[in-house]
Scaffold this motif. Structure first.
Motif, PDB file in Angstrom:
ATOM      1  N   VAL A 339      27.351  26.724  44.841  1.00  0.00           N
ATOM      2  CA  VAL A 339      27.995  25.919  45.888  1.00  0.00           C
ATOM      3  C   VAL A 339      28.951  26.777  46.702  1.00  0.00           C
ATOM      4  O   VAL A 339      28.978  26.693  47.938  1.00  0.00           O
ATOM      5  CB  VAL A 339      28.747  24.721  45.264  1.00  0.00           C
ATOM      6  CG1 VAL A 339      29.556  23.976  46.343  1.00  0.00           C
ATOM      7  CG2 VAL A 339      27.779  23.750  44.602  1.00  0.00           C
ATOM      8  N   ARG A 340      29.720  27.590  46.028  1.00  0.00           N
ATOM      9  CA  ARG A 340      30.657  28.468  46.750  1.00  0.00           C
ATOM     10  C   ARG A 340      29.911  29.436  47.669  1.00  0.00           C
ATOM     11  O   ARG A 340      30.365  29.732  48.785  1.00  0.00           O
ATOM     12  CB  ARG A 340      31.536  29.229  45.759  1.00  0.00           C
ATOM     13  CG  ARG A 340      32.466  28.320  44.970  1.00  0.00           C
ATOM     14  CD  ARG A 340      33.565  29.115  44.263  1.00  0.00           C
ATOM     15  NE  ARG A 340      34.447  28.218  43.517  1.00  0.00           N
ATOM     16  CZ  ARG A 340      35.411  27.476  44.047  1.00  0.00           C
ATOM     17  NH1 ARG A 340      35.634  27.538  45.351  1.00  0.00           N
ATOM     18  NH2 ARG A 340      36.157  26.698  43.299  1.00  0.00           N
ATOM     19  N   GLU A 341      28.776  29.905  47.210  1.00  0.00           N
ATOM     20  CA  GLU A 341      27.959  30.798  48.038  1.00  0.00           C
ATOM     21  C   GLU A 341      27.416  30.057  49.263  1.00  0.00           C
ATOM     22  O   GLU A 341      27.468  30.581  50.386  1.00  0.00           O
ATOM     23  CB  GLU A 341      26.811  31.343  47.197  1.00  0.00           C
ATOM     24  CG  GLU A 341      25.879  32.307  47.945  1.00  0.00           C
ATOM     25  CD  GLU A 341      24.715  32.757  47.093  1.00  0.00           C
ATOM     26  OE1 GLU A 341      23.835  33.454  47.639  1.00  0.00           O
ATOM     27  OE2 GLU A 341      24.673  32.436  45.890  1.00  0.00           O
ATOM     28  N   LEU A 342      26.911  28.855  49.051  1.00  0.00           N
ATOM     29  CA  LEU A 342      26.330  28.079  50.149  1.00  0.00           C
ATOM     30  C   LEU A 342      27.382  27.674  51.182  1.00  0.00           C
ATOM     31  O   LEU A 342      27.072  27.528  52.376  1.00  0.00           O
ATOM     32  CB  LEU A 342      25.639  26.827  49.604  1.00  0.00           C
ATOM     33  CG  LEU A 342      24.351  27.074  48.803  1.00  0.00           C
ATOM     34  CD1 LEU A 342      23.910  25.790  48.095  1.00  0.00           C
ATOM     35  CD2 LEU A 342      23.230  27.574  49.721  1.00  0.00           C
ATOM     36  N   LEU A 343      28.613  27.464  50.739  1.00  0.00           N
ATOM     37  CA  LEU A 343      29.669  27.014  51.655  1.00  0.00           C
ATOM     38  C   LEU A 343      30.652  28.108  52.013  1.00  0.00           C
ATOM     39  O   LEU A 343      31.730  27.847  52.554  1.00  0.00           O
ATOM     40  CB  LEU A 343      30.427  25.832  51.012  1.00  0.00           C
ATOM     41  CG  LEU A 343      29.617  24.562  50.792  1.00  0.00           C
ATOM     42  CD1 LEU A 343      30.470  23.496  50.108  1.00  0.00           C
ATOM     43  CD2 LEU A 343      29.079  24.017  52.113  1.00  0.00           C
TER      44      LEU A 343
END
Length: 347
Positions: A339-343
């Motif tokens: 999630v951190r990578e995607l956002l």
């Protein structure tokens, strides 16, 4: 104002089963819950919350006590309620309990206040459901006064007045975060803004996008009340396993059983397999699947809802402690980093 991305876990302390499919004791459920909170801390989860309930299926009637046990064995994870049913409690005692948790944890406590979609606490503590709205409004008002610190003077109709009353323990470094949990009431959104509390959207069914107007209403109300910008969070149920198929097959039978039983008192329709598959799809409220599937759904919904925090309500009555520990492990080691990578471009 840009708020940090926060990814947490919530639980209602669902009573789990042993390896033979038999319900374990309430005591063992609570001991297991402490181990789950400790694991979440070790894996880098940002927040661990326990929701208040008073039933055989959900025996977590004293969430703050369990959170204190977790606080004593952890170093960094934030800890709080998910939610505290303020309507059937005393705001002074709630404030004292979470101020105490804040002291034990070194300033890591939070509280999410709610009116209570689960109303089992009202008859238990002698409250009349006819006073549902009045109880919450007055008690939130008092809690807001308590949170300011210093001696409190307050008068209402739901409890004895306070006259220049010192309420202890005092917090060391200012007030701890307070959220209002909202399940579909615009009035609750405006109330959160009025008192300068954070907003937590409890989305348990249907398309999450229908809650986007609440985030906009909250932002508008904060401005109208002269409040500073505050974060918006999302609480959503789900289950993470190695594959989509495994997650769905583990979760579905217990989801069907629990929703069917509580639906008899709350007016929910008996779930079908088709409806379940819709809810775990891109337009539903359930975060059930592999780490990649769950991460993509979280990353899609947070910006759409104007939110910067997501708390996965993990577990369902009947799942094993081992399945829940695997859920937490996958959430901490695979879902959160993805999630951190995607956002990354937004935070």
């Amino acid at each position: 104002m840009q708020f940090p991305l926060v990814l947490g876990l919530d639980t209602f302390g669902d009573r789990t089963n042993d390896a033979d499919g038999r319900p374990i004791s309430h005591a063992q459920t609570i001991r297991n819950l402490v181990e789950q909170g400790v694991l979440a801390d070790e894996l880098g989860v940002d927040f661990f919350g326990i929701g208040e309930h008073h039933t055989d299926d959900w025996p977590l009637s004293a969430a703050d006590v369990v959170l204190g046990a977790i606080a004593a064995r952890t170093k960094r994870i934030r800890l709080g309620s998910a939610v505290t049913v303020l309507s059937s409690d005393d705001p002074v005692r709630v404030f004292q309990r979470y101020s105490t948790l804040n002291a034990i944890s070194g300033g890591r406590a939070e509280v999410i206040l709610g009116r209570g979609s689960s109303i089992d606490s009202f008859p238990l503590f002698g409250y009349d459901l006819a006073d549902y709205e009045t109880l919450f409004e007055e008690k939130v008002n008092l809690f807001a006064e308590l949170r300011k610190g210093g001696p409190v003077t307050w008068e209402g109709t739901t409890r004895a007045a306070l006259i220049n009353q010192d309420v202890v323990p005092h917090t060391e470094s200012g007030p701890f975060p307070v959220w209002i949990g909202v399940g579909g009431s615009p009035q609750s959104v405006v109330r959160a803004a009025h008192y300068g509390f954070n907003l937590m959207l409890a989305i348990i069914g249907g398309n999450p996008s229908r809650f986007a107007p609440f985030s906009r209403l909250y932002d508008q109300a904060l401005k109208q009340f002269g409040q500073t910008p505050r974060p918006v969070g999302v609480h959503g149920p789900g289950h993470v396993a190695a594959t989509d198929e495994k997650a769905r097959e583990e979760f579905w039978p217990y989801y069907e059983d629990v929703i069917t039983r509580i639906g008899k008192t709350r007016g929910f329709a008996t779930p079908t397999r088709e409806q379940f598959l819709h809810e775990v799809g891109s337009h539903g409220a359930l975060y059930v699947g592999s780490p990649q599937t769950v991460a993509q759904k979280i990353a899609a919904n947070l910006p759409a809802l104007g939110a910067t925090r997501f708390d996965l309500k993990y577990g369902m009555g009947g799942l094993s402690h081992e399945a829940l520990m695997t859920n937490i492990e996958l959430y901490g080691t695979e879902v959160i980093p993805r999630v951190r990578e995607l956002l990354a471009s937004e935070f």
